[in-house]
Design a protein around this motif. Structure first.
Motif, PDB file in Angstrom:
ATOM      1  N   GLN A   8      11.052  -1.039  -8.841  1.00 40.09           N
ATOM      2  CA  GLN A   8      10.567  -0.102  -7.830  1.00 40.09           C
ATOM      3  C   GLN A   8      10.651   1.330  -8.357  1.00 40.09           C
ATOM      4  O   GLN A   8       9.719   2.135  -8.191  1.00 40.09           O
ATOM      5  CB  GLN A   8      11.406  -0.234  -6.560  1.00 40.09           C
ATOM      6  N   ALA A   9      11.764   1.649  -9.006  1.00 41.63           N
ATOM      7  CA  ALA A   9      11.963   3.003  -9.526  1.00 41.63           C
ATOM      8  C   ALA A   9      10.934   3.347 -10.613  1.00 41.63           C
ATOM      9  O   ALA A   9      10.578   4.513 -10.788  1.00 41.63           O
ATOM     10  CB  ALA A   9      13.379   3.149 -10.083  1.00 41.63           C
ATOM     11  N   MET A  10      10.437   2.335 -11.318  1.00 43.08           N
ATOM     12  CA  MET A  10       9.427   2.565 -12.361  1.00 43.08           C
ATOM     13  C   MET A  10       8.057   2.860 -11.782  1.00 43.08           C
ATOM     14  O   MET A  10       7.257   3.571 -12.384  1.00 43.08           O
ATOM     15  CB  MET A  10       9.302   1.314 -13.251  1.00 43.08           C
ATOM     16  N   GLY A  11       7.782   2.257 -10.637  1.00 47.42           N
ATOM     17  CA  GLY A  11       6.447   2.371 -10.078  1.00 47.42           C
ATOM     18  C   GLY A  11       5.525   1.290 -10.597  1.00 47.42           C
ATOM     19  O   GLY A  11       5.880   0.488 -11.473  1.00 47.42           O
ATOM     20  N   ASP A  12       4.308   1.271 -10.088  1.00 41.72           N
ATOM     21  CA  ASP A  12       3.354   0.211 -10.356  1.00 41.72           C
ATOM     22  C   ASP A  12       2.969   0.118 -11.835  1.00 41.72           C
ATOM     23  O   ASP A  12       3.045  -0.947 -12.460  1.00 41.72           O
ATOM     24  CB  ASP A  12       2.110   0.445  -9.497  1.00 41.72           C
ATOM     25  N   ASP A  13       2.565   1.231 -12.431  1.00 43.14           N
ATOM     26  CA  ASP A  13       2.037   1.202 -13.790  1.00 43.14           C
ATOM     27  C   ASP A  13       3.083   0.809 -14.828  1.00 43.14           C
ATOM     28  O   ASP A  13       2.845  -0.066 -15.673  1.00 43.14           O
ATOM     29  CB  ASP A  13       1.432   2.556 -14.161  1.00 43.14           C
ATOM     30  N   LEU A  14       4.252   1.455 -14.805  1.00 39.29           N
ATOM     31  CA  LEU A  14       5.275   1.164 -15.814  1.00 39.29           C
ATOM     32  C   LEU A  14       5.860  -0.235 -15.647  1.00 39.29           C
ATOM     33  O   LEU A  14       6.135  -0.923 -16.635  1.00 39.29           O
ATOM     34  CB  LEU A  14       6.392   2.207 -15.752  1.00 39.29           C
ATOM     35  N   GLU A  67       0.811  -1.221   0.000  1.00 35.03           N
ATOM     36  CA  GLU A  67       0.000   0.000   0.000  1.00 35.03           C
ATOM     37  C   GLU A  67       0.839   1.263   0.000  1.00 35.03           C
ATOM     38  O   GLU A  67       0.368   2.337  -0.376  1.00 35.03           O
ATOM     39  CB  GLU A  67      -0.942  -0.004   1.214  1.00 35.03           C
ATOM     40  N   GLN A  68       2.074   1.142   0.418  1.00 38.76           N
ATOM     41  CA  GLN A  68       2.977   2.294   0.415  1.00 38.76           C
ATOM     42  C   GLN A  68       3.730   2.449  -0.905  1.00 38.76           C
ATOM     43  O   GLN A  68       4.581   3.328  -1.054  1.00 38.76           O
ATOM     44  CB  GLN A  68       4.003   2.158   1.563  1.00 38.76           C
ATOM     45  N   GLY A  69       3.391   1.595  -1.867  1.00 40.45           N
ATOM     46  CA  GLY A  69       4.040   1.684  -3.174  1.00 40.45           C
ATOM     47  C   GLY A  69       5.432   1.103  -3.196  1.00 40.45           C
ATOM     48  O   GLY A  69       6.252   1.462  -4.053  1.00 40.45           O
ATOM     49  N   VAL A  70       5.719   0.190  -2.274  1.00 45.38           N
ATOM     50  CA  VAL A  70       7.038  -0.439  -2.182  1.00 45.38           C
ATOM     51  C   VAL A  70       6.917  -1.918  -2.558  1.00 45.38           C
ATOM     52  O   VAL A  70       5.993  -2.602  -2.110  1.00 45.38           O
ATOM     53  CB  VAL A  70       7.610  -0.311  -0.751  1.00 45.38           C
TER      54      VAL A  70
END
Length: 259
Positions: free
Chosen positions: A190-196, A152-155
């Motif tokens: 992780q550096a890309m984020g969820d969508d990419l 949930e924290q995007g990690v």
């Protein structure tokens, strides 16, 4: 005339004898790959799922052959029990390399057909290293690539637990080259984020691909793009460590060097 022929014959024998003694300067090197579905060659029915070992095989010069023996669903235990490891040992020569990357299936405790307890996993890896070295070849250990599980924290959550650590332990204890792909790929996605990052894994909506008519949402297996990028990360790490394999790359087409 006979004397001239005799001299010519002696010279010819000398040349042929010398040629027979000359060792080939371009010995073919093999890089065998032992691992699971994240590395393996796929069947057409599974496309666009792609193991990173597939694009990796195209990086090297004509005197180096990448022989990808990785298979879907295999753990260190089943790779041995099915004779796949022995098949590599039967063909392995001195100065070859063996990439060893397991963990995804070894840790699947709910899948009894492949599960390998941590103690056995460590023993299997240690045995693999000893087997390769006994042939005069070099083992290279890799931690399993990350799964794409964002919290949930995007990690991205580490999901391999003790298994990734055991690979690191064996590499340290046996003084083996380690490519810590669990850490490297987790940082990368992780550096890309969820969508990419989702664009690199098997995420396909329904009715878009004949192999997946109801769609698929898979955060373990790579598609073509993800496999190529992970293969590039492996190569980048070999370069960072100044490993000899990094000097065996193919020569680029001159037109690709023009800007």
């Amino acid at each position: 005339m006979l004397r001239i022929f005799a001299v010519f014959f002696v010279l010819l024998v000398s040349v042929l004898t010398h040629a027979a003694e000359v060792k080939p300067t371009n010995k073919m090197t093999h890089v065998f790959m032992a691992g699971d579905s994240t590395m393996s060659i796929k069947e057409v029915k599974d496309y666009p799922e792609t193991g990173w070992g597939v694009p990796f095989s195209y990086f090297f010069d004509e005197h180096l052959v990448v022989d990808n023996r990785a298979r879907n669903g295999r753990s260190t235990r089943t790779f041995k029990s099915e004779g796949r490891w022995q098949s590599i040992m039967d063909e392995l020569s001195s100065d070859d390399y063996v990439f060893i990357q397991f963990g995804h299936n070894d840790q699947s405790e709910h899948k009894k057909d492949r599960y390998t307890p941590p103690k056995d996993f460590q023993a299997n890896l240690t045995g693999f290293v000893a087997d390769v070295r006994s042939k005069g070849a070099e083992p290279i250990l890799l931690t399993p690539i990350t799964r794409r599980y964002f919290n949930e924290q995007g990690v991205i959550e580490p999901t391999h637990g003790v298994y990734a650590d055991l690979v690191r332990d064996v590499a340290r204890e046996q003084k083996v080259t380690l490519l810590d792909m669990e850490a490297i790929t987790r940082e990368y996605f992780q550096a890309m984020g969820d969508d990419l990052s989702a664009l690199r894994f098997m995420h396909i909506a329904a009715d878009l691909h004949p192999n997946y008519p109801i769609g698929v949402s898979d955060d373990t297996h790579l598609n073509h793009l993800g496999a190529r990028e992970v293969a590039q990360l492996v190569l980048t790490e070999l370069k960072r460590q100044q490993h000899p394999l990094a000097s065996r790359l193919r020569t680029p087409d001159p037109k690709h060097l023009k800007r």
